[in-house]
Design an enzyme around this catalytic site. Structure first.
Site, PDB file in Angstrom:
ATOM      1  N   SER A   1      45.158  27.524 -10.766  1.00  0.00           N
ATOM      2  CA  SER A   1      44.443  26.667 -11.700  1.00  0.00           C
ATOM      3  C   SER A   1      43.982  27.579 -12.811  1.00  0.00           C
ATOM      4  O   SER A   1      43.194  28.488 -12.583  1.00  0.00           O
ATOM      5  CB  SER A   1      43.259  26.010 -11.006  1.00  0.00           C
ATOM      6  OG  SER A   1      42.503  25.329 -11.948  1.00  0.00           O
ATOM      7  N   ARG A   2      44.539  27.357 -14.024  1.00  0.00           N
ATOM      8  CA  ARG A   2      44.298  28.348 -15.071  1.00  0.00           C
ATOM      9  C   ARG A   2      42.935  28.218 -15.700  1.00  0.00           C
ATOM     10  O   ARG A   2      42.406  29.173 -16.236  1.00  0.00           O
ATOM     11  CB  ARG A   2      45.378  28.232 -16.137  1.00  0.00           C
ATOM     12  CG  ARG A   2      46.712  28.696 -15.613  1.00  0.00           C
ATOM     13  CD  ARG A   2      47.787  28.659 -16.674  1.00  0.00           C
ATOM     14  NE  ARG A   2      49.078  28.604 -16.008  1.00  0.00           N
ATOM     15  CZ  ARG A   2      50.056  27.784 -16.335  1.00  0.00           C
ATOM     16  NH1 ARG A   2      49.901  26.950 -17.329  1.00  0.00           N
ATOM     17  NH2 ARG A   2      51.180  27.788 -15.665  1.00  0.00           N
ATOM     18  N   VAL A   3      42.363  27.037 -15.700  1.00  0.00           N
ATOM     19  CA  VAL A   3      41.064  26.885 -16.370  1.00  0.00           C
ATOM     20  C   VAL A   3      39.956  26.391 -15.439  1.00  0.00           C
ATOM     21  O   VAL A   3      38.792  26.436 -15.804  1.00  0.00           O
ATOM     22  CB  VAL A   3      41.161  25.922 -17.573  1.00  0.00           C
ATOM     23  CG1 VAL A   3      42.054  26.486 -18.638  1.00  0.00           C
ATOM     24  CG2 VAL A   3      41.669  24.573 -17.139  1.00  0.00           C
TER      25      VAL A   3
END
Lengths: 188, 512, 133
Positions: free
Chosen positions: B373-375
């Site tokens: 999950s990048r953010v």
């Protein structure tokens, strides 16, 4: 003991120097010095042997016994003490457990009540839900029926109007409407 | 009855004899849900075109002397020579809270037999995504209720998180669990007295799925009380490809209404592989040039413009958000195929599900190594971050060691403890369908795992132990859970209380 | 068979050949074109070519004509006014084609190119029907 004998011998000798009466008396009693000394030595040997091999172990054993008995007595006392303590603690634990048990029972009762009220609330909600759904369904059916009626009525209105207009519209009226329409388009 | 007549009277009174202007054309060819229409010289791109018999279409191809129109709905009665008319309206769908609890088709018409929808507003289906200025970075969490996801792959409001995996690996389940979790949170939050509580409304878009599956999903949502916060947009496999093509955009428009009105919404596209296939079909019939895997050249834009519409708005722009959970189905685990790589590059992370794990009984069958999950981590609840932070690392170490440990039997104590911990974490993360956990319960369980309170429990008893601990917390430690939910961060005091509670539990669990 | 871009281009050239100096379709020229086509048919796609040609002719015709349908007698002055206004709107000379259409019940419908202006009872009733549903 041996000390006593040596003193006696020394006394006898000093007495013997100034008078033979004592040595004679001794002789009469069968006291033979070398023999006597040998016996004394023998006695000492036997005595020491007895002392080392019999008296000492025996006294040690006795001491041990005495100690054991003492230990036993002390242990009994301790046990008694412990027993008392244990009893006291048992009472305490029992008391605590009773309190806890009461607590649990109370909690269970409360939870049971909570669950019961929750359940009954849920049941009520469910019943409400079912009723609501049924009502909704009835409403929907009613709506659908109304819609159909409306549609049919509209169709009827439109069809009738068209038929009537086609049949009953006077030709000069038609011409006027056409002119109006043409003008309306021109204005747009 | 009388009001019907009244209504008709009113409508008749409203009829004006004004001139109607329209741009018309004639169908030159119609096949496979696409009509080629000559004329229509003033048609706009994406304009609604009306055909006889109340059929509508959307102008997709504007050529010099012809317009390619995709037909929406049943259009088998159309034939060559029929007249087509422009309507001057862009294709739009009804939006608003009136749609909640309803199942609608790609044009927003009800398909659940619950009567008409009294929506007050319409939104165009295609709309340019919010630009850079009104956006804000993701900073509020969406609780999926799935412990593994919340702890390791957190999702924030306004994020786009892809759910990817082979068929029947539990992709839809993750999405529906999230919707059910949101519904549970909404119910609690709306009943509570927190004025700042922001409910999350859900939109589930079913694209090209079997009708039976859609019905099952709706039944599941209804059974868990989630339907009242959910809109279901249905374009089943039986619907024509144009409906399947439109459906996600229609759902997105419904979600955008929430976002633009300062609310939070969650939209699930289930699934975009079938959407791409439907679009490929339309494109081929419209004779657009085919590219890789016969997809048209703009298949990337097809998904990027859809997913870009998910956003988190800043305070001046209403503070709303639209979170997107697109789903992609891979073939035999090949996530380097065309559509999967496209969507992976568009989204802010992916949840990767594996068939092998699913068959081993690890459900959700999450591959921790490939899921990211990048953010989301900036949106993660502090308490979950505190306890869940190291779990991902421990699990990764476990996976690495587990491969080696199959060969050798002599392991040093450290390795063994890592293996033991890992095996227990995997068991802890197993979770049944439609049983989302509240955040505070997740925190309690993860805290217990992180601090080794499960270490004495045999691996095979872990599921039972976790369930028992959860039950224990829910039945006897509600006050503590309430405190965690309120503070959202673990301080020394809370940790002390947690410790006492877990220790008390472990005495009773051992005694059983 | 569908019209390929090549066929479309040919049809467009044929259309250009069928127009007179004013850019209006000339019947003689069109006949001439068809005769030539008949004498030298293309190897394939004659049918499609003719069809496409016909479509182009038709669409070109509609652009230069004002097709006016009416129900009931239309006053000559009103017709002239309508025609002038349409010519002004499209900024070109329009050839009026007037027909009577009883299906309109009463009123006028005018068509130029793809644009239709409708002020008739039929369309009003149609709108009413749609709004009632």
């Amino acid at each position: 003991m041996s000390g006593l004998f040596t003193h006696l011998l020394a006394a006898a000798e000093t007495v013997g120097a100034d008078g033979n009466a004592i040595s004679q008396m001794l002789h009469r009693f069968g006291v033979d010095w070398p023999f006597f000394i040998a016996q004394v030595i023998n006695f000492l040997i036997v005595g020491s042997l007895l002392y080392f091999f019999a008296v000492k172990p025996l006294s040690a054993k006795l001491q041990e016994r005495r100690d054991k008995i003492e230990d036993g007595l002390r242990y009994t006392d301790e046990m008694k003490q412990k027993l008392d303590d244990a009893q006291k603690r048992r009472d305490e634990i029992l008391k605590e457990a009773t309190i806890q048990a009461q607590d649990v029972v109370r909690q269970a009762g409360e939870q049971g009540k909570a669950v019961l009220s929750q359940q009954s609330q849920q049941a009520a909600e469910q019943a409400e839900d079912i009723l609501k759904k049924a009502r909704e369904q009835a409403d929907q059916q009613y709506e659908a029926m109304l819609k159909q009626v409306r549609q049919e009525a509209a169709d009827l209105v439109v069809q009738t109007t068209a038929q009537l207009l086609k049949r009953d519209l006077a030709s000069d009226e038609r011409g006027r409407i056409a002119d109006e329409a043409a003008k309306s388009i021109s204005r747009k | 009855m009388s009001d019907i007549l009244e209504q008709i009277k009113a409508e008749i009174a409203r009829v004006s004899s004004a001139t109607q202007q329209a741009n018309v054309g004639r169908i030159t060819a119609v096949a496979d849900g696409v009509a080629h229409v000559s004329g229509l010289s003033r048609a706009m791109s994406n304009e609604m075109i009306s055909f006889p018999g109340d059929v509508f279409g959307m102008a997709l191809n504007l050529e010099e002397d012809e317009v390619g129109v995709v037909l929406l709905g049943e259009a088998s009665h159309l034939k060559e020579g029929d007249e087509a008319k422009t309507t001057g309206k862009l294709l739009s769908v009804p939006v608003g809270k009136e749609l909640l609890g309803r199942a609608v088709d790609a044009l927003g018409r009800p398909v659940d037999g619950k009567g008409p929808i009294a929506a007050k507003e319409n939104y165009p289906v295609e709309r340019i995504a919010p630009g850079i200025l009104p956006r804000k970075s993701v900073d509020q969490p969406i609780q999926t209720g799935i412990m593994a996801v919340d702890a390791m792959i957190p999702i924030g409001r306004g994020q786009r998180e892809l759910i990817i995996g082979d068929r029947s690996t539990g992709k839809t389940t993750i999405a529906t669990d999230t919707i059910i979790s949101q519904a549970a949170i909404n119910k609690k939050g709306i009943a509570g007295d927190d004025k700042n509580f922001r409910p999350v409304y859900s939109i589930y878009v079913a694209i090209g799925q079997k009708s039976a599956n859609i019905a099952r999903t709706i039944a599941l949502l209804e059974a868990h009380g989630a339907m009242q916060y959910t809109i279901v947009v249905v374009a089943s496999a039986a619907d024509n490809p144009s409906s399947q093509y439109i459906a996600p955009y229609a759902g997105c428009a419904m979600g955008e209404w929430f976002m633009r009105n300062g609310m939070d919404a969650l939209i699930v596209y289930d699934d975009l592989s079938k959407h791409a296939v439907a679009y490929r079909q339309i494109s081929l019939i419209l004779k657009r040039p085919a590219g890789r895997e016969a997809y048209p050249g703009d298949v990337f834009y097809l998904h990027s413009r859809l997913l870009e519409r998910a956003a988190r708005m800043r305070e001046q722009d209403g503070n709303g958000s639209l979170t997107a959970l697109p789903i992609i189905e891979t073939q035999a685990g090949d996530f380097s195929a065309y559509i999967p790589t496209n969507v992976i590059s568009i989204t802010d992370g992916q949840i990767y599900l594996e068939t092998d794990l699913f068959n081993q009984g690890v459900r959700p069958a999450l591959n921790v190594g490939l899921s990211v999950s990048r953010v989301g981590s900036s949106a993660q609840t502090k308490a979950v971050k505190q306890v869940g932070g190291k779990i991902k690392l421990q699990l990764a170490q476990y996976r690495e060691l587990a491969a080696f440990a199959q060969f050798g039997s002599d392991l040093d104590a450290r390795t063994k403890s890592t293996l033991d911990r890992g095996a227990r974490i995997i068991e802890l993360f197993k979770q049944p369908v439609a049983a989302p956990k509240p955040m505070e319960v997740e925190v309690a369980l993860l805290w217990a795992m992180h601090n080794g309170h499960f270490d004495k429990i045999a691996v095979k008893d872990m599921i039972r132990a976790a369930a028992s601990l959860e039950e224990y917390f829910k039945s006897t430690q509600t006050a503590l859970l309430g405190k965690i939910a309120e503070k959202k961060v673990l301080d020394d005091g809370l940790e002390g209380e947690l410790k006492a509670a877990v220790e008390q539990w472990s005495r009773t669990f051992g005694a059983e | 068979m569908v019209a390929t871009p090549a066929i479309k281009a040919t049809a467009r050239r044929l259309l250009a050949l069928s127009l007179d100096e004013q850019g209006a379709v000339s019947a003689e020229r069109a006949l001439e074109v068809i005769k030539v086509l008949e004498a030298n048919p293309p190897k394939r796609g004659l049918r499609v070519l003719l069809k496409t040609y016909a479509t182009y002719l038709e669409s070109h015709l509609t652009k230069t004509q004002a097709r006016i349908e009416h129900a009931g007698n239309l006053d000559a002055a009103a017709l002239q006014e309508l025609l002038t206004s349409l010519e002004q709107r499209y900024n070109r000379k329009l050839e009026p084609v007037v027909t009577e259409n009883p299906a309109l019940i009463a009123g006028v419908r005018a068509r130029v190119g793809d644009d239709v202006f409708d002020n008739s009872f039929a369309s009003t009733l149609q709108t009413l029907r749609q709004s009632l549903q």
